[in-house]
Design a protein around this motif. Sequence first.
Motif, PDB file in Angstrom:
ATOM      1  N   VAL A  17       2.771  -5.264  -1.661  1.00  0.00           N
ATOM      2  CA  VAL A  17       3.589  -4.918  -0.481  1.00  0.00           C
ATOM      3  C   VAL A  17       4.447  -3.693  -0.768  1.00  0.00           C
ATOM      4  N   ARG A  18       5.036  -3.664  -1.998  1.00  0.00           N
ATOM      5  CA  ARG A  18       5.870  -2.525  -2.374  1.00  0.00           C
ATOM      6  C   ARG A  18       5.050  -1.228  -2.413  1.00  0.00           C
TER       7      ARG A  18
ATOM      8  N   ARG B 193       2.366  -0.610  -0.712  1.00  0.00           N
ATOM      9  CA  ARG B 193       2.045  -0.197   0.661  1.00  0.00           C
ATOM     10  C   ARG B 193       3.232   0.515   1.313  1.00  0.00           C
ATOM     11  N   ARG B 194       4.428  -0.020   1.085  1.00  0.00           N
ATOM     12  CA  ARG B 194       5.629   0.608   1.650  1.00  0.00           C
ATOM     13  C   ARG B 194       5.825   2.020   1.102  1.00  0.00           C
ATOM     14  N   GLU B 195       5.628   2.153  -0.220  1.00  0.00           N
ATOM     15  CA  GLU B 195       5.798   3.485  -0.824  1.00  0.00           C
ATOM     16  C   GLU B 195       4.745   4.450  -0.322  1.00  0.00           C
TER      17      GLU B 195
ATOM     18  N   ALA C 298       3.361   4.333   2.602  1.00  0.00           N
ATOM     19  CA  ALA C 298       3.656   4.628   4.007  1.00  0.00           C
ATOM     20  C   ALA C 298       4.866   5.548   4.148  1.00  0.00           C
ATOM     21  N   ARG C 299       5.731   5.603   3.105  1.00  0.00           N
ATOM     22  CA  ARG C 299       6.928   6.425   3.193  1.00  0.00           C
ATOM     23  C   ARG C 299       6.529   7.906   3.176  1.00  0.00           C
TER      24      ARG C 299
END
Length: 412
Positions: A27-28, A30-32, A34-35
């Motif tokens: 999840v982390r 994916r967030r990075e 997407a940033r």
Amino acid sequence: MTTPVVLLTAIGALVVGAVAGFLAAKVRARREAARPTGPTVAELLERLIRSSNNGVIVLNRFGDLVLHNPRAYELGLVRVNQADPRARKAAEQVVETDEPMEVDLSPLESRGRRQPEAVLGEVRPLGDGFTVVEAVDHSEAIRLEAVRRDFVANVSHELKTPVGAIALLTEAVLDAAEDVEEVRRFGGKILRESTRLGQLVTELIALSRLQGAERLPDLNVVEVDAVVREALGRTTLSAESADITITTDAPSGLLIEGDRTLLVTALSNLLENAVAYSSAGSPVSISRRLADGMVEIAVTDRGIGIAEDEQQRVFERFYRADKARSRATGGTGLGLAIVKHVAANHGGSVGLWSRPGTGSTFTLRIPAHVRTEPADTARKAAPARPDKTPERTPRLVATGQEISSPDHGGNL
């Protein structure tokens, strides 16, 4: 609880923890991913404000300084971490009326150096009691306007003198119409004044072109020796009339890139200036040399000299070190201003060394032409430049006296 059960429970906890850690890492990641890369909008806005050429400050409802950029310090909007009182007062009114307004934020006192003279601020509401003050420096426009006014006033004064003289002399001619000698005498004066008037207009046109009103022609390769010869030809008559001999050093073979007509005009102005401010029989000399990629043409005289506090002002339009002498010789006060602008437009400069009662040396410096021929040929064609100082510094011999140009390493 038996040992196998405990072991199975521990293994299960480890498996659950590993799975949870794996899912959290995924999840982390994916967030990075997407940033967005690069600065945020807030960071860009901060950079914009900090790099702005206008002074920007933000005040809260109490007039306290919230943020500002470096330019605000330079324009005097912020001092000792407090906003200018005029800006704070204007911000209070804007908060009450919710309408933007302009305020004069020009410095009230001099700080002993070149500083903004005319600063105009606009105060705008940001909501919630916050206001922004954006200040613009109009000093350069004010200075240019002052220069324009001075120029118009000077031109009007300079034109008024010969025009008035011509009108008076014409009346004198009409009154003495029956007296041939008087008519001839007054006619000669009218001719001199009209010639001076024409020269003034011509030099004003030349100066306006040099200051950017008109694009300079394309620069060509120009022989320095040819410029010196033509300038000497233009000055011969006035030098002979003043009983002054102009001497030169040997031909140099140096080349520069420029406009020949303008360069001849500049050197002629220096020669005419040297002749006008020298006493009869005193020497005037020209020397030329190559130094650090610049061709230097120096005009040396043993005239009245120029005081140190006037040496920068002599390049101003219409400024005369000796007004009485300049009037007597018909000078317009534009010659050295033209020289300065010719040099600047050629990527060069003009220097001055002078001492009252001793004389002056004006040195015109223009970038030398870079030869494109092969290195071996260039070495053969280039004039020899020994390292010995006495040979590198030209000695100018005039009317039996030896003169060394100060700008070329010697002393008058």
